[in-house]
Design an enzyme around this catalytic site. Structure first.
Site, PDB file in Angstrom:
ATOM      1  N   ASP A 267       2.344  -1.522  23.646  1.00  9.87           N
ATOM      2  CA  ASP A 267       0.934  -1.221  23.392  1.00  9.87           C
ATOM      3  C   ASP A 267       0.683   0.168  23.973  1.00  9.87           C
ATOM      4  O   ASP A 267       0.632   0.341  25.196  1.00  9.87           O
ATOM      5  CB  ASP A 267       0.048  -2.257  24.087  1.00  9.87           C
TER       6      ASP A 267
ATOM      7  N   TYR B 232     -15.587   3.304  15.634  1.00  9.97           N
ATOM      8  CA  TYR B 232     -14.402   3.860  14.957  1.00  9.97           C
ATOM      9  C   TYR B 232     -14.602   5.352  14.686  1.00  9.97           C
ATOM     10  O   TYR B 232     -13.732   6.175  15.009  1.00  9.97           O
ATOM     11  CB  TYR B 232     -14.177   3.091  13.659  1.00  9.97           C
TER      12      TYR B 232
ATOM     13  N   TRP C 295      -9.590  -6.231   4.145  1.00  8.38           N
ATOM     14  CA  TRP C 295     -10.927  -6.837   4.143  1.00  8.38           C
ATOM     15  C   TRP C 295     -11.860  -6.199   3.116  1.00  8.38           C
ATOM     16  O   TRP C 295     -12.891  -6.756   2.768  1.00  8.38           O
ATOM     17  CB  TRP C 295     -11.552  -6.726   5.542  1.00  8.38           C
TER      18      TRP C 295
ATOM     19  N   GLY D 221       2.166   0.111   7.234  1.00  7.88           N
ATOM     20  CA  GLY D 221       1.091   0.996   6.808  1.00  7.88           C
ATOM     21  C   GLY D 221       1.460   2.478   6.869  1.00  7.88           C
ATOM     22  O   GLY D 221       2.581   2.872   6.529  1.00  7.88           O
TER      23      GLY D 221
ATOM     24  N   MET E  93      -4.965  -2.660   7.135  1.00  8.03           N
ATOM     25  CA  MET E  93      -6.241  -2.362   7.782  1.00  8.03           C
ATOM     26  C   MET E  93      -7.426  -2.458   6.822  1.00  8.03           C
ATOM     27  O   MET E  93      -8.546  -2.731   7.230  1.00  8.03           O
ATOM     28  CB  MET E  93      -6.199  -0.968   8.419  1.00  8.03           C
TER      29      MET E  93
HETATM   30  N1  LIG Z   1      -6.051   2.345   6.269  1.00 13.44           N
HETATM   31  C1  LIG Z   1      -7.050   3.220   6.186  1.00 13.44           C
HETATM   32  O1  LIG Z   1      -7.917   3.159   5.300  1.00 13.44           O
HETATM   33  C2  LIG Z   1      -7.135   4.348   7.166  1.00 13.44           C
HETATM   34  C3  LIG Z   1      -7.958   5.425   6.840  1.00 13.44           C
HETATM   35  C4  LIG Z   1      -8.069   6.466   7.732  1.00 13.44           C
HETATM   36  C5  LIG Z   1      -7.355   6.445   8.905  1.00 13.44           C
HETATM   37  N2  LIG Z   1      -6.570   5.382   9.204  1.00 13.44           N
HETATM   38  C6  LIG Z   1      -5.850   5.397  10.467  1.00 13.44           C
HETATM   39  O2  LIG Z   1      -4.476   5.484  10.196  1.00 13.44           O
HETATM   40  C7  LIG Z   1      -3.744   4.836  11.246  1.00 13.44           C
HETATM   41  C8  LIG Z   1      -2.811   3.799  10.644  1.00 13.44           C
HETATM   42  O3  LIG Z   1      -3.613   2.857   9.945  1.00 13.44           O
HETATM   43  P1  LIG Z   1      -3.005   1.780   8.965  1.00 13.44           P
HETATM   44  O4  LIG Z   1      -3.978   1.622   7.880  1.00 13.44           O
HETATM   45  O5  LIG Z   1      -1.598   2.088   8.660  1.00 13.44           O
HETATM   46  O6  LIG Z   1      -3.116   0.491   9.906  1.00 13.44           O
HETATM   47  P2  LIG Z   1      -2.278  -0.858   9.941  1.00 13.44           P
HETATM   48  O7  LIG Z   1      -1.678  -1.141   8.624  1.00 13.44           O
HETATM   49  O8  LIG Z   1      -3.174  -1.838  10.582  1.00 13.44           O
HETATM   50  O9  LIG Z   1      -1.074  -0.497  10.955  1.00 13.44           O
HETATM   51  C9  LIG Z   1      -1.367  -0.202  12.285  1.00 13.44           C
HETATM   52  C10 LIG Z   1      -0.075   0.077  13.011  1.00 13.44           C
HETATM   53  O10 LIG Z   1      -0.384   0.413  14.378  1.00 13.44           O
HETATM   54  C11 LIG Z   1       0.243  -0.522  15.260  1.00 13.44           C
HETATM   55  N3  LIG Z   1      -0.630  -0.678  16.419  1.00 13.44           N
HETATM   56  C12 LIG Z   1      -1.901  -1.124  16.438  1.00 13.44           C
HETATM   57  N4  LIG Z   1      -2.381  -1.111  17.691  1.00 13.44           N
HETATM   58  C13 LIG Z   1      -1.387  -0.630  18.470  1.00 13.44           C
HETATM   59  C14 LIG Z   1      -1.265  -0.401  19.856  1.00 13.44           C
HETATM   60  N5  LIG Z   1      -2.255  -0.641  20.692  1.00 13.44           N
HETATM   61  N6  LIG Z   1      -0.091   0.097  20.325  1.00 13.44           N
HETATM   62  C15 LIG Z   1       0.939   0.334  19.490  1.00 13.44           C
HETATM   63  N7  LIG Z   1       0.875   0.146  18.162  1.00 13.44           N
HETATM   64  C16 LIG Z   1      -0.269  -0.345  17.664  1.00 13.44           C
HETATM   65  C17 LIG Z   1       0.441  -1.781  14.395  1.00 13.44           C
HETATM   66  O11 LIG Z   1       1.466  -2.636  14.843  1.00 13.44           O
HETATM   67  P3  LIG Z   1       1.131  -3.837  15.871  1.00 13.44           P
HETATM   68  O12 LIG Z   1      -0.073  -4.549  15.348  1.00 13.44           O
HETATM   69  O13 LIG Z   1       2.369  -4.665  15.938  1.00 13.44           O
HETATM   70  O14 LIG Z   1       0.873  -3.133  17.156  1.00 13.44           O
HETATM   71  C18 LIG Z   1       0.843  -1.116  13.082  1.00 13.44           C
HETATM   72  O15 LIG Z   1       2.178  -0.663  13.145  1.00 13.44           O
HETATM   73  C19 LIG Z   1      -4.797   4.237  12.186  1.00 13.44           C
HETATM   74  O16 LIG Z   1      -5.017   5.136  13.235  1.00 13.44           O
HETATM   75  C20 LIG Z   1      -6.031   4.162  11.317  1.00 13.44           C
HETATM   76  O17 LIG Z   1      -7.200   4.213  12.082  1.00 13.44           O
HETATM   77  C21 LIG Z   1      -6.423   4.326   8.353  1.00 13.44           C
END
Ligand SMILES: NC(=O)c1ccc[n+]([C@@H]2O[C@H](COP(=O)([O-])OP(=O)(O)OC[C@H]3O[C@@H](n4cnc5c(N)ncnc54)[C@H](OP(=O)(O)O)[C@@H]3O)[C@@H](O)[C@H]2O)c1
Length: 246
Positions: A62, A159, A199, A16, A196
């Site tokens: 983590d 969130y 869904w 991501g 993320m």
């Molecule tokens: N996607 C969106 O629409 C969106 C929009 C706004 C902001 N964000 C934010 O952007 C960030 C990245 O989101 P994403 O969409 O790229 O999510 P994602 O595809 O679910 O990736 C999340 C990443 O974080 C890691 N991770 C999750 N929990 C962790 C923990 N406790 N310790 C260490 N690593 C952890 C996951 O790997 P593991 O599961 O192996 O730990 C994965 O590498 C997040 O903070 C999210 O809230 C996302």
């Protein structure tokens, strides 16, 4: 000790937005320390980046857990004497109504989205100050927050609140450390096409979502700025009428 390269520590780097940020920073020549929980995807991401020529250390952890966050920071500091960029991309979220939302899910989101940021910033502040003292760019904390941390959305109370807290933590870093050249930027996007948001695909075409690479481009841009340019928060939205909504 290697002191010549700029270095970055990226959490949530196995996929991501975090992986896109790591790729972008690798292209800028940063040496990288990467963290995520599951070892296999993290090592796979690290191998991809090494194949592009990057110097990469992968630390499965983590980051919401104090000892594991310490291990990630310690691994970086065992190789480098400074940290130019701390990119906080690990995050989690879930949807639910206020009246029956499980408190353990509230706690989990605050642990991953905010507590981990505090733990890593606190531990790595001396290394950020060291980098800031010798770089024209200063040192940067860049945290991926969310547009829902700026304006709340129904069903996302935990969130949104955790991301608002992360934006506030970034402001605190900047007002406390800015004079030493360490500043923080929250990047607050609407829906980005990653695991993320899978869904959401029945409601929102993934092609209409922001691309992770565009978020990474902003992160890299902030890290290229000179030390006097402070950017508290960047909001990124999708085309259409929602402007301040995800
Ligand atoms: N996607 C969106 O629409 C969106 C929009 C706004 C902001 N964000 C934010 O952007 C960030 C990245 O989101 P994403 O969409 O790229 O999510 P994602 O595809 O679910 O990736 C999340 C990443 O974080 C890691 N991770 C999750 N929990 C962790 C923990 N406790 N310790 C260490 N690593 C952890 C996951 O790997 P593991 O599961 O192996 O730990 C994965 O590498 C997040 O903070 C999210 O809230 C996302």
């Amino acid at each position: 000790m290697m002191v010549s390269k700029r270095t970055a520590l990226v959490t949530g780097a196995s996929r991501g937005i975090g992986l896109a940020v790591a790729r972008r920073l690798a292209a800028e020549g940063f040496a990288l320390t990467l963290a995520a929980r599951r070892p296999e995807p993290l090592h796979e991401a690290a191998a991809q980046l090494r194949a592009l020529g990057a110097e990469v250390t992968a630390v499965p952890a983590d980051v919401s857990d104090e000892a594991q966050a310490e291990a990630v920071a310690g691994e970086h500091l065992s190789r480098y004497d400074a940290l130019d960029v701390l990119a906080l991309c690990a995050g989690t979220g879930s949807v639910g109504s206020l009246d029956d939302y499980p408190v353990r899910r509230w706690d989990r989101q605050f642990a991953v989205n905010v507590r981990s940021a505090f733990l890593l910033v606190q531990r790595l502040l001396p290394a950020l100050r060291t980098a800031a003292a010798r770089s024209e760019h200063g040192a940067r904390v860049v945290a991926i927050a969310s547009i829902t941390g700026v304006t709340a959305e129904p069903g996302l109370a935990a969130y949104s609140a955790s991301k608002a807290a992360l934006i506030s933590l970034c402001e605190s870093i900047t007002v406390s450390e800015g004079a030493q050249g360490v500043t923080a930027t929250a990047v607050s996007p609407g829906y980005v096409e990653t695991d993320m948001t899978a869904w959401m695909h029945d409601r929102l075409d993934p092609a209409a979502m922001i691309r992770a690479e565009d978020v990474a481009e902003l992160v890299a841009g902030v890290c290229r700025l000179s030390r006097t340019a402070v950017v508290p928060n960047i909001v990124m939205t999708r085309p259409g009428p929602q402007l301040w909504r995800a």
